[in-house]
Scaffold this motif. Structure first.
Motif, PDB file in Angstrom:
ATOM      1  N   LEU A  25      63.783 -14.147  18.110  1.00 31.03           N
ATOM      2  CA  LEU A  25      63.324 -14.060  16.799  1.00 31.03           C
ATOM      3  C   LEU A  25      63.078 -12.280  16.491  1.00 31.03           C
ATOM      4  O   LEU A  25      62.736 -11.772  17.807  1.00 31.03           O
ATOM      5  CB  LEU A  25      61.470 -13.860  16.536  1.00 31.03           C
ATOM      6  N   SER A  26      63.133 -12.357  14.972  1.00 37.49           N
ATOM      7  CA  SER A  26      64.095 -11.082  14.745  1.00 37.49           C
ATOM      8  C   SER A  26      63.826 -10.514  13.732  1.00 37.49           C
ATOM      9  O   SER A  26      63.765 -11.896  12.640  1.00 37.49           O
ATOM     10  CB  SER A  26      65.475 -10.439  15.045  1.00 37.49           C
ATOM     11  N   LYS A  27      63.766  -9.035  13.096  1.00 39.70           N
ATOM     12  CA  LYS A  27      63.592  -9.134  11.142  1.00 39.70           C
ATOM     13  C   LYS A  27      63.961  -7.309  11.012  1.00 39.70           C
ATOM     14  O   LYS A  27      64.199  -7.217  12.543  1.00 39.70           O
ATOM     15  CB  LYS A  27      61.307  -8.724  11.061  1.00 39.70           C
ATOM     16  N   ASP A  28      64.174  -7.288   9.767  1.00 39.72           N
ATOM     17  CA  ASP A  28      64.757  -6.125   9.377  1.00 39.72           C
ATOM     18  C   ASP A  28      64.532  -6.469   7.985  1.00 39.72           C
ATOM     19  O   ASP A  28      64.308  -6.911   7.600  1.00 39.72           O
ATOM     20  CB  ASP A  28      66.329  -5.572   9.878  1.00 39.72           C
ATOM     21  N   THR A  29      63.233  -5.262   7.731  1.00 37.17           N
ATOM     22  CA  THR A  29      62.809  -4.782   6.488  1.00 37.17           C
ATOM     23  C   THR A  29      62.807  -3.130   5.973  1.00 37.17           C
ATOM     24  O   THR A  29      62.232  -2.735   6.458  1.00 37.17           O
ATOM     25  CB  THR A  29      61.560  -5.321   6.362  1.00 37.17           C
ATOM     26  N   TYR A  30      63.422  -3.400   4.527  1.00 33.78           N
ATOM     27  CA  TYR A  30      63.668  -2.111   3.194  1.00 33.78           C
ATOM     28  C   TYR A  30      62.465  -2.431   2.055  1.00 33.78           C
ATOM     29  O   TYR A  30      62.955  -4.167   1.600  1.00 33.78           O
ATOM     30  CB  TYR A  30      64.804  -1.934   3.856  1.00 33.78           C
TER      31      TYR A  30
END
Length: 433
Positions: free
Chosen positions: A417-422
């Motif tokens: 599981l992974s995420k990337d948020t700006y």
């Protein structure tokens, strides 16, 4: 019929994972994005969201703050079983907040509005790793059992069952939207020139919907969609204390937010499979927001610099969070976060801020969500405030959330599981008098 229900139970398990989770939000205002260490706030209306006792140390008069965040995200899970990456890339352009404070002498009255949980849409056009495995398993088991009942051996039936499972699972999508907004209303009072106490009530109202679309379940489900819409209301309290200059140049805060009991009722339901597992119009499941203890310490080495540290502890174990399908309890550990930041009044009109926060979540290797991954993170934020006039100030902020990927086991299979948020945000503060 028993074989069909066995297959449905595998599909239902996927809903348990994307329907529940640890959902508290910290990014409640533009100020948080520029500096996430906000627990000692005593100068701005956003104290309503982070340090209610700090409102009675603000300047006398009426002050309003309104802001909106723009969130650019990518959620993903990599499934080893079929070497496929499932992604959601739906951005969020409406994430508002509003605060108002009226301060006079040694007391203040305040109100606020914010998004305290959820707050955006998720759209997995090819489903998630969990829903793929659930649908594959359902299709595989049903086909295998049917062929073996017709006289085929397991060796003969397995390749056909595998192909059927892949065919069903490869053609599905998953969408959801959940938002829990709330209003705060309270009062703070300076019991001495250095110490203030505050109390407030918080009303929460949640709205949620989910849709799983799969052509392979059409006959069994009475259509190719499993859908529901739900809503709920809850109420909790907030209590705080703030200490300023009892030790010269230092300030301290403590705030306790009670658990908010929140029962979500199914307002509408589509799909026969949903009915088999208790998703029936009018029924409810628990989705509490846990109690939170927030502590803060601030230091001003010179008049124009504020350095602060913030700590939040979430009592997830006390909250009752359930799977909408069958209402089984979801077991999460307590979680915490710690932040450090600095606000520098560079000129009379310009303030520059920077800060960081580390969050340790309460997930386990087999308790998480492939749909909305809950991951440990390290965030960095920065921003500026500019005072156009004595009555009007604007804030511009930017934040990047670096999430740490996590292995997650579902149905005996591994996925990452992974995420990337700006995030960026614009806020306006108005002080008419």
């Amino acid at each position: 019929m028993k074989k069909i229900l066995t297959a449905i139970s595998v599909l239902a398990l996927s809903a348990q994972l994307f329907a529940g989770g640890i959902d508290n939000k910290s990014n409640l205002s533009t100020g948080y994005l520029r500096n996430p260490s906000r627990n000692t706030e005593t100068k701005r209306p956003e104290a309503v969201l982070y340090n209610i006792a700090g409102t009675s140390f603000m300047e006398d008069g009426l002050a309003f703050n309104v802001g909106n965040q723009f969130i650019y995200k990518n959620y993903a899970n990599d499934l080893d079983f079929n070497n496929t990456k499932y992604e959601d890339k739906v951005d969020v352009f409406f994430f508002p907040d509003f605060e108002a404070v009226y301060k006079k002498d040694n007391w203040a009255a305040f109100a606020g509005f914010g998004v305290f949980a959820g707050g955006g849409s998720l759209d997995y056009k090819d489903g998630t790793g969990a829903t793929y495995l659930a649908l594959y398993s359902a299709g595989y088991k049903t086909t295998l059992q049917s062929l073996m009942a017709a006289g085929k051996t397991q060796e003969q039936a397995a390749p056909v069952a595998d192909a059927m499972g892949k065919s069903i699972a490869s053609n599905h999508s998953l969408k959801a939207y959940t938002v829990t907004m709330g209003e705060i209303l309270g009062f703070s009072y300076n019991v001495t020139e250095n110490v203030s106490l505050a109390a407030a009530g918080r009303l929460l109202h949640t709205s949620t919907n989910m849709q799983l679309k799969c052509a392979g379940i059409k006959d069994l489900n009475g259509g190719d969609k499993i859908k529901y819409e739900g809503s709920g209301i809850g109420f909790g309290g907030i209590f705080g204390v703030n200490v300023v200059d009892l030790v010269p140049k230092f300030k301290f805060s403590a705030q306790y937010q009670t658990i908010t009991k929140l029962d979500v009722e199914f307002d509408s339901v589509t799909g026969n499979i949903a009915g088999q597992f208790g998703i029936v119009k009018g029924k409810k499941y628990h989705n509490d927001l846990p109690a939170v203890l927030s502590l803060g310490a601030g230091y001003s080495p010179i008049e124009t610099v504020d350095i602060s540290m913030s700590f939040n502890y979430y009592f997830n174990k006390q909250a009752n969070m359930q799977n909408p399908l069958g209402r089984a309890d979801l077991d999460y550990k307590d979680s915490w976060e710690i932040g450090l930041g600095c606000d520098w009044q560079a000129t009379e009109k310009l303030c520059v801020s920077i800060g960081t926060m580390y969050s340790n979540q309460g997930t386990k290797s087999d308790v998480n969500s492939a749909f909305n991954p809950v991951l440990d993170s390290l965030v960095g934020g920065c921003g500026v405030e500019y005072k156009f006039t004595k009555q009007l100030m604007a804030t511009l902020a930017y934040m990047h959330c670096r999430y740490f990927s996590q292995d997650y086991e579902f149905g005996g299979k591994e996925m990452e599981l992974s995420k990337d948020t700006y995030l960026c945000s614009l806020g306006l503060t108005f002080k008419p008098f």
